[in-house]
Design a protein around this motif. Sequence first.
Motif, PDB file in Angstrom:
ATOM      1  N   GLU A 176     -30.954 -27.078   9.387  1.00  0.00           N
ATOM      2  CA  GLU A 176     -31.552 -26.312  10.592  1.00  0.00           C
ATOM      3  C   GLU A 176     -32.265 -25.301   9.975  1.00  0.00           C
ATOM      4  OE1 GLU A 176     -28.004 -25.562  12.613  1.00  0.00           O
ATOM      5  OE2 GLU A 176     -27.898 -27.507  13.879  1.00  0.00           O
ATOM      6  N   SER A 177     -31.604 -24.507   9.054  1.00  0.00           N
ATOM      7  CA  SER A 177     -32.262 -23.108   8.369  1.00  0.00           C
ATOM      8  C   SER A 177     -33.679 -23.748   7.765  1.00  0.00           C
ATOM      9  CB  SER A 177     -31.218 -22.860   7.282  1.00  0.00           C
ATOM     10  OG  SER A 177     -30.080 -22.423   7.850  1.00  0.00           O
ATOM     11  N   ALA A 178     -33.682 -24.893   7.271  1.00  0.00           N
ATOM     12  CA  ALA A 178     -34.851 -25.376   6.523  1.00  0.00           C
ATOM     13  C   ALA A 178     -35.884 -25.795   7.596  1.00  0.00           C
ATOM     14  CB  ALA A 178     -34.690 -26.567   5.507  1.00  0.00           C
ATOM     15  N   SER A 179     -35.536 -26.209   8.580  1.00  0.00           N
ATOM     16  CA  SER A 179     -36.566 -26.774   9.750  1.00  0.00           C
ATOM     17  C   SER A 179     -37.151 -25.373  10.357  1.00  0.00           C
ATOM     18  CB  SER A 179     -35.683 -27.233  10.894  1.00  0.00           C
ATOM     19  OG  SER A 179     -36.618 -27.898  11.678  1.00  0.00           O
ATOM     20  N   THR A 180     -36.179 -24.493  10.555  1.00  0.00           N
ATOM     21  CA  THR A 180     -36.736 -23.166  10.977  1.00  0.00           C
ATOM     22  C   THR A 180     -37.708 -22.360  10.011  1.00  0.00           C
ATOM     23  OG1 THR A 180     -34.667 -22.853  12.164  1.00  0.00           O
ATOM     24  CG2 THR A 180     -36.079 -20.704  11.962  1.00  0.00           C
TER      25      THR A 180
END
Length: 294
Positions: free
Chosen positions: A218-222
């Motif tokens: 989720e962090s990488a996608s953000t």
Amino acid sequence: MSLYDIDQKILGALVKDWQRSHPVFSADLLKILGITTMLHERVTTLREYITSNSVAQIEVQALLDHVLLLVKSGLMVVESRIMPFTDQGQRGTMLQVITAKLRASFYHTLSQYHNESVKHHTPAGSKATSASHPTSTTPRPSTTTQQLKPSSPEKTTSSGTSFLTNPWAQATDTNNGNVPPDSRPYSWGLQPLSSLGNIDGFIMSKQDHIPRAKVLFESASTLAKRLPGSSPLRMAIMFEQTIFLAECFGDEAAARSVARQGVKECYGSPEHIEGSDFDDAVVLMLALKKYAGT
């Protein structure tokens, strides 16, 4: 083309870009390039071993231990040598995003091959599948792997400072002589592995890695939203996140939602890309559309 190919292409370019201005940092990126290359080869062989009935269990176990050691080595380099100098975008958005993706990918591998059996999400009427996708070389889960147990951790006489048992203890950026501030809060994702207290063994302890992997994806996608919607790296993150949600987390609805969002962002991107990036984006978009069911 595979997720591995995209990572290698980006890492290779970054190694070259930073070679003159920050040679030590470039060397650390080169280490990650080598580790991920070996890891890809070992995971591919491990999948073949697991699906074969003719390979002795001891050979499968030895290869699994090697995979786990490579994952630990990769996390060590990313979290102690690269992430402290990229997590706030100090050296560009591309480095910040690829660092986040690598970290999530390492935990993805742990979730598939070295995870405690924990039920995370099983909505009524749905169940995770392990359907193969021609564009992905991400390791697939297998019931056989759940039966594998890592070798007993090997202790050293000085586990607190040994490079093998605690590689974070000696981490420094020799470009400026500063010790990476591992104790400070990071601007994205979770604290580095050194904060978990599970690095005193040669092989990482077996635990439930899925929640951590989910947060990291989720962090990488953000972070990837800072790149164009048609960026191969951005699409690769969403594709691997889709695989993770479907096969590890067990939420096919969420996986389809991520895949559809990736397709939508790619179609809506105003940026122009060409050459090999265009070819990679096309393949990834088709793979996302297949997962999205569109």
